[in-house]
Scaffold this motif. Structure first.
Motif, PDB file in Angstrom:
ATOM      1  N   THR A  63       4.462  73.940  45.542  1.00 47.62           N
ATOM      2  CA  THR A  63       5.801  74.144  45.387  1.00 47.62           C
ATOM      3  C   THR A  63       6.379  73.189  46.533  1.00 47.62           C
ATOM      4  OG1 THR A  63       5.421  76.048  44.395  1.00 47.62           O
ATOM      5  CG2 THR A  63       7.651  75.881  45.285  1.00 47.62           C
ATOM      6  N   LYS A  64       7.090  72.616  46.321  1.00 50.30           N
ATOM      7  CA  LYS A  64       8.137  71.563  47.251  1.00 50.30           C
ATOM      8  C   LYS A  64       9.570  71.856  47.163  1.00 50.30           C
ATOM      9  CE  LYS A  64       4.630  67.923  47.278  1.00 50.30           C
ATOM     10  NZ  LYS A  64       4.342  66.482  47.096  1.00 50.30           N
ATOM     11  N   PRO A  65      10.295  71.795  48.313  1.00 50.60           N
ATOM     12  CA  PRO A  65       9.783  71.448  49.423  1.00 50.60           C
ATOM     13  C   PRO A  65       8.993  72.885  50.170  1.00 50.60           C
ATOM     14  CG  PRO A  65      11.950  72.087  49.786  1.00 50.60           C
ATOM     15  CD  PRO A  65      11.851  72.070  48.355  1.00 50.60           C
ATOM     16  N   PHE A  66       7.993  72.242  51.246  1.00 52.19           N
ATOM     17  CA  PHE A  66       7.251  73.323  51.844  1.00 52.19           C
ATOM     18  C   PHE A  66       8.047  74.055  52.841  1.00 52.19           C
ATOM     19  CE2 PHE A  66       3.663  69.818  51.603  1.00 52.19           C
ATOM     20  CZ  PHE A  66       3.510  70.432  50.139  1.00 52.19           C
ATOM     21  N   PRO A  67       7.658  75.377  53.286  1.00 53.67           N
ATOM     22  CA  PRO A  67       8.422  76.255  54.100  1.00 53.67           C
ATOM     23  C   PRO A  67       8.263  75.522  55.437  1.00 53.67           C
ATOM     24  CG  PRO A  67       7.084  77.425  52.613  1.00 53.67           C
ATOM     25  CD  PRO A  67       6.620  76.056  52.301  1.00 53.67           C
ATOM     26  N   ARG A  68       9.281  75.470  56.074  1.00 52.88           N
ATOM     27  CA  ARG A  68       8.990  75.120  57.711  1.00 52.88           C
ATOM     28  C   ARG A  68       7.929  76.056  58.274  1.00 52.88           C
ATOM     29  NH1 ARG A  68      14.200  73.524  61.908  1.00 52.88           N
ATOM     30  NH2 ARG A  68      12.865  72.838  63.645  1.00 52.88           N
ATOM     31  N   MET A  69       7.238  75.505  59.122  1.00 49.84           N
ATOM     32  CA  MET A  69       6.297  76.529  59.786  1.00 49.84           C
ATOM     33  C   MET A  69       6.663  76.521  61.344  1.00 49.84           C
ATOM     34  SD  MET A  69       3.958  77.386  57.598  1.00 49.84           S
ATOM     35  CE  MET A  69       2.929  78.155  58.696  1.00 49.84           C
ATOM     36  N   TYR A  70       6.486  77.712  61.889  1.00 49.00           N
ATOM     37  CA  TYR A  70       6.781  78.070  63.174  1.00 49.00           C
ATOM     38  C   TYR A  70       5.333  78.468  63.735  1.00 49.00           C
ATOM     39  CZ  TYR A  70      11.593  77.886  61.906  1.00 49.00           C
ATOM     40  OH  TYR A  70      12.786  77.437  61.452  1.00 49.00           O
ATOM     41  N   PRO A  71       4.734  78.118  64.907  1.00 52.86           N
ATOM     42  CA  PRO A  71       5.520  77.158  65.770  1.00 52.86           C
ATOM     43  C   PRO A  71       5.150  75.738  64.990  1.00 52.86           C
ATOM     44  CG  PRO A  71       3.330  77.550  66.525  1.00 52.86           C
ATOM     45  CD  PRO A  71       3.501  78.599  65.200  1.00 52.86           C
ATOM     46  N   GLU A  72       5.981  74.677  65.287  1.00 50.75           N
ATOM     47  CA  GLU A  72       6.076  73.403  64.662  1.00 50.75           C
ATOM     48  C   GLU A  72       4.930  72.544  64.631  1.00 50.75           C
ATOM     49  OE1 GLU A  72       9.883  71.332  65.703  1.00 50.75           O
ATOM     50  OE2 GLU A  72      11.040  72.854  64.853  1.00 50.75           O
ATOM     51  N   ARG A  73       3.962  73.115  65.613  1.00 48.11           N
ATOM     52  CA  ARG A  73       2.914  72.212  65.878  1.00 48.11           C
ATOM     53  C   ARG A  73       2.116  72.454  64.444  1.00 48.11           C
ATOM     54  NH1 ARG A  73       2.015  76.492  69.617  1.00 48.11           N
ATOM     55  NH2 ARG A  73       0.190  77.726  69.256  1.00 48.11           N
ATOM     56  N   VAL A  74       2.034  73.396  63.983  1.00 50.79           N
ATOM     57  CA  VAL A  74       1.299  73.438  62.572  1.00 50.79           C
ATOM     58  C   VAL A  74       1.972  72.801  61.469  1.00 50.79           C
ATOM     59  CG1 VAL A  74       0.728  75.316  60.806  1.00 50.79           C
ATOM     60  CG2 VAL A  74       1.183  75.882  63.071  1.00 50.79           C
ATOM     61  N   LYS A  75       0.954  71.925  61.223  1.00 56.87           N
ATOM     62  CA  LYS A  75       1.638  70.779  60.242  1.00 56.87           C
ATOM     63  C   LYS A  75       0.973  70.911  58.585  1.00 56.87           C
ATOM     64  CE  LYS A  75       2.987  68.483  63.696  1.00 56.87           C
ATOM     65  NZ  LYS A  75       4.540  68.239  63.952  1.00 56.87           N
ATOM     66  N   ALA A  76       1.815  70.523  58.001  1.00 46.77           N
ATOM     67  CA  ALA A  76       1.661  70.671  56.562  1.00 46.77           C
ATOM     68  C   ALA A  76       0.301  69.507  56.108  1.00 46.77           C
ATOM     69  CB  ALA A  76       2.960  70.392  55.592  1.00 46.77           C
ATOM     70  N   GLU A  77      -0.295  69.882  55.200  1.00 51.38           N
ATOM     71  CA  GLU A  77      -1.316  69.124  54.810  1.00 51.38           C
ATOM     72  C   GLU A  77      -1.216  68.869  53.277  1.00 51.38           C
ATOM     73  OE1 GLU A  77      -5.259  69.664  55.971  1.00 51.38           O
ATOM     74  OE2 GLU A  77      -4.531  70.884  57.667  1.00 51.38           O
ATOM     75  N   ASP A  78      -0.565  67.837  52.841  1.00 54.19           N
ATOM     76  CA  ASP A  78      -0.424  67.634  51.377  1.00 54.19           C
ATOM     77  C   ASP A  78      -1.083  66.387  50.790  1.00 54.19           C
ATOM     78  OD1 ASP A  78       1.089  67.390  49.058  1.00 54.19           O
ATOM     79  OD2 ASP A  78       2.885  66.466  49.719  1.00 54.19           O
ATOM     80  N   TRP A  79      -1.766  66.732  49.852  1.00 57.18           N
ATOM     81  CA  TRP A  79      -2.572  65.652  49.264  1.00 57.18           C
ATOM     82  C   TRP A  79      -2.205  65.586  47.743  1.00 57.18           C
ATOM     83  CZ3 TRP A  79      -6.129  62.538  51.217  1.00 57.18           C
ATOM     84  CH2 TRP A  79      -6.581  62.769  52.707  1.00 57.18           C
ATOM     85  N   SER A  80      -1.155  66.080  47.418  1.00 59.28           N
ATOM     86  CA  SER A  80      -0.588  66.130  45.942  1.00 59.28           C
ATOM     87  C   SER A  80      -0.172  64.678  45.365  1.00 59.28           C
ATOM     88  CB  SER A  80       0.410  67.206  45.722  1.00 59.28           C
ATOM     89  OG  SER A  80       1.836  66.934  46.563  1.00 59.28           O
ATOM     90  N   GLU A  81       0.529  63.979  46.452  1.00 55.85           N
ATOM     91  CA  GLU A  81       0.696  62.513  46.054  1.00 55.85           C
ATOM     92  C   GLU A  81      -0.470  61.683  46.083  1.00 55.85           C
ATOM     93  OE1 GLU A  81       3.797  62.153  44.691  1.00 55.85           O
ATOM     94  OE2 GLU A  81       3.966  64.315  45.171  1.00 55.85           O
ATOM     95  N   ARG A  82      -1.507  62.202  46.633  1.00 61.38           N
ATOM     96  CA  ARG A  82      -2.504  61.362  46.903  1.00 61.38           C
ATOM     97  C   ARG A  82      -3.863  61.745  45.994  1.00 61.38           C
ATOM     98  NH1 ARG A  82      -3.176  61.318  53.078  1.00 61.38           N
ATOM     99  NH2 ARG A  82      -2.220  63.436  52.895  1.00 61.38           N
ATOM    100  N   ARG A  83      -3.609  62.017  44.950  1.00 57.55           N
ATOM    101  CA  ARG A  83      -4.731  62.726  44.304  1.00 57.55           C
ATOM    102  C   ARG A  83      -6.006  61.803  43.750  1.00 57.55           C
ATOM    103  NH1 ARG A  83      -1.939  67.446  40.474  1.00 57.55           N
ATOM    104  NH2 ARG A  83      -0.264  68.015  41.858  1.00 57.55           N
ATOM    105  N   ASP A  84      -5.714  60.606  43.679  1.00 51.97           N
ATOM    106  CA  ASP A  84      -6.646  59.698  43.425  1.00 51.97           C
ATOM    107  C   ASP A  84      -7.433  59.189  44.361  1.00 51.97           C
ATOM    108  OD1 ASP A  84      -4.675  58.304  44.993  1.00 51.97           O
ATOM    109  OD2 ASP A  84      -4.985  56.454  43.485  1.00 51.97           O
ATOM    110  N   VAL A  85      -7.264  59.647  45.764  1.00 47.59           N
ATOM    111  CA  VAL A  85      -8.182  59.473  46.795  1.00 47.59           C
ATOM    112  C   VAL A  85      -9.821  59.813  46.588  1.00 47.59           C
ATOM    113  CG1 VAL A  85      -8.648  59.982  49.174  1.00 47.59           C
ATOM    114  CG2 VAL A  85      -6.527  59.349  48.378  1.00 47.59           C
ATOM    115  N   ASP A  86     -10.519  59.123  46.624  1.00 43.58           N
ATOM    116  CA  ASP A  86     -11.912  59.466  46.278  1.00 43.58           C
ATOM    117  C   ASP A  86     -13.155  58.902  47.064  1.00 43.58           C
ATOM    118  OD1 ASP A  86     -12.094  56.761  45.683  1.00 43.58           O
ATOM    119  OD2 ASP A  86     -12.656  57.145  43.644  1.00 43.58           O
ATOM    120  N   ASP A  87     -12.579  58.436  48.263  1.00 42.49           N
ATOM    121  CA  ASP A  87     -13.384  58.041  49.340  1.00 42.49           C
ATOM    122  C   ASP A  87     -13.676  59.089  50.406  1.00 42.49           C
ATOM    123  OD1 ASP A  87     -10.989  57.777  50.417  1.00 42.49           O
ATOM    124  OD2 ASP A  87     -11.256  55.665  51.357  1.00 42.49           O
ATOM    125  N   ARG A  88     -13.418  60.445  50.362  1.00 41.55           N
ATOM    126  CA  ARG A  88     -13.498  61.391  51.281  1.00 41.55           C
ATOM    127  C   ARG A  88     -13.290  62.666  50.504  1.00 41.55           C
ATOM    128  NH1 ARG A  88      -9.001  62.987  55.335  1.00 41.55           N
ATOM    129  NH2 ARG A  88      -9.602  64.970  54.709  1.00 41.55           N
TER     130      ARG A  88
END
Length: 313
Positions: A63-88
């Motif tokens: 679900t987007k947009p992602f909730p803002r995380m606190y503390p801000e050093r916690v980063k979102a990890e989003d692969w939903s726009e890179r689903r075709d990546v197959d080398d990792r």
């Protein structure tokens, strides 16, 4: 006939012989292990394609947009726009082919290595998950329950190969404290547990045209791994790593040489020797002391998850 069906038709003969043994072992609750003869792998990618097709219904839809995380050093990890990546490894790619070029007999040899979760005998991801979202089944499969995982990534931190991968914006955390606790759901190979439960082979094994993989009772696969290694003058990886796994790689060259030649990094595991994570006194004590709390947490999260699903009907 499409490409996958063609490849399956080529490899089906030898694989069919392992199916009854595998199904019977699984039904008896014996731990299953896989054996991979890396000298056979041609890097065709049939296993990767089959894994994606078979497990597509388990992939996250964030679900987007992602909730803002606190503390801000916690980063979102989003692969939903890179689903075709197959080398990792990613939340949408639970198996990939890792390639290394090494010297063998005075010649350069390219080896292709299917990489995914090794399904450890004593998995730290399951033993140390604070919410009980990861668990090992009686047949040796180590799974992450996407319904109660909060995406804290403890499993990736304690995994010697950093296998699980996170997708933000999906899962139970969205209904709890989306800005303060959790960050999505962790994903990895579950060895096609649904297919195994029905007496079928994992998709990657069924689709391989070279019979690179076998699956069966751990003791049988380990015996075959050593026999194969002796026959080719090779080496077994996975028997002792992290206290033992349910994945045995047989390489025609020392895995130390392979590890040195691999392109390693996030989502691309190493092949180094690994000490037993759960053999660490601190980790063992933590797992024992936390077990009752983790059990309660898993029960509560399962209840909340069921209520969440019921509310969406």
């Amino acid at each position: 006939m499409n490409r996958r069906d063609f490849l399956k038709s080529i490899g089906a003969g030898g694989l069919a012989l392992t199916l009854p043994e595998t199904a019977q072992a699984g039904q008896r609750g014996e731990e299953l292990a896989t054996l991979l003869d890396i000298s056979k792998c041609i890097g065709c990618g049939a296993c990767v394609e089959a894994c994606r097709e078979s497990n597509a219904h388990k992939f996250p839809e964030p679900t987007k947009p992602f909730p803002r995380m606190y503390p801000e050093r916690v980063k979102a990890e989003d692969w939903s726009e890179r689903r075709d990546v197959d080398d990792r490894l990613t939340p949408y790619n639970w198996l990939f082919i890792q390639t290394a070029t090494v010297e063998r007999g005075g010649e350069s040899v390219e080896l292709n290595i299917p990489r995914r979760c090794l399904h450890c005998v004593n998995p730290p991801c399951a033993n140390l998950c604070p919410w009980g979202a990861a668990a090992k089944e009686s047949n040796g499969i180590v799974r992450i329950n996407a319904d109660i995982c909060l995406g804290g990534a403890k499993c990736r931190t304690v995994c010697p190969w950093s296998i699980p991968q996170r997708q933000t914006g999906v899962g139970l955390y969205l209904d709890l404290l989306p800005s303060l606790a959790g960050n999505g759901v962790m994903y990895k190979c579950d060895r096609c547990h649904d297919r195994i439960a029905q007496g079928e082979l994992p998709a990657c094994i069924e689709a391989c045209p070279q019979d690179v993989q076998q699956i069966g009772p751990r003791s049988v696969m380990l015996e075959r791994a050593h026999a194969l290694a002796e026959e080719m003058g090779g080496f077994v990886y996975g028997e002792r790593e992290n206290g033992g796994t349910n994945t045995f790689y047989v390489f025609p060259v020392p895995f130390e040489e392979l590890n040195a030649a691999l392109d390693k990094g996030p989502g691309r595991p190493h092949l180094a020797e690994v000490e037993d994570v759960m053999g660490n006194d601190e980790h063992l004590a933590r797992a024992v002391l936390a077990a009752p709390v983790v059990g309660v947490a898993a029960g509560v999260l399962t209840f909340v998850s069921a209520m969440r699903k019921g509310g969406r009907r």
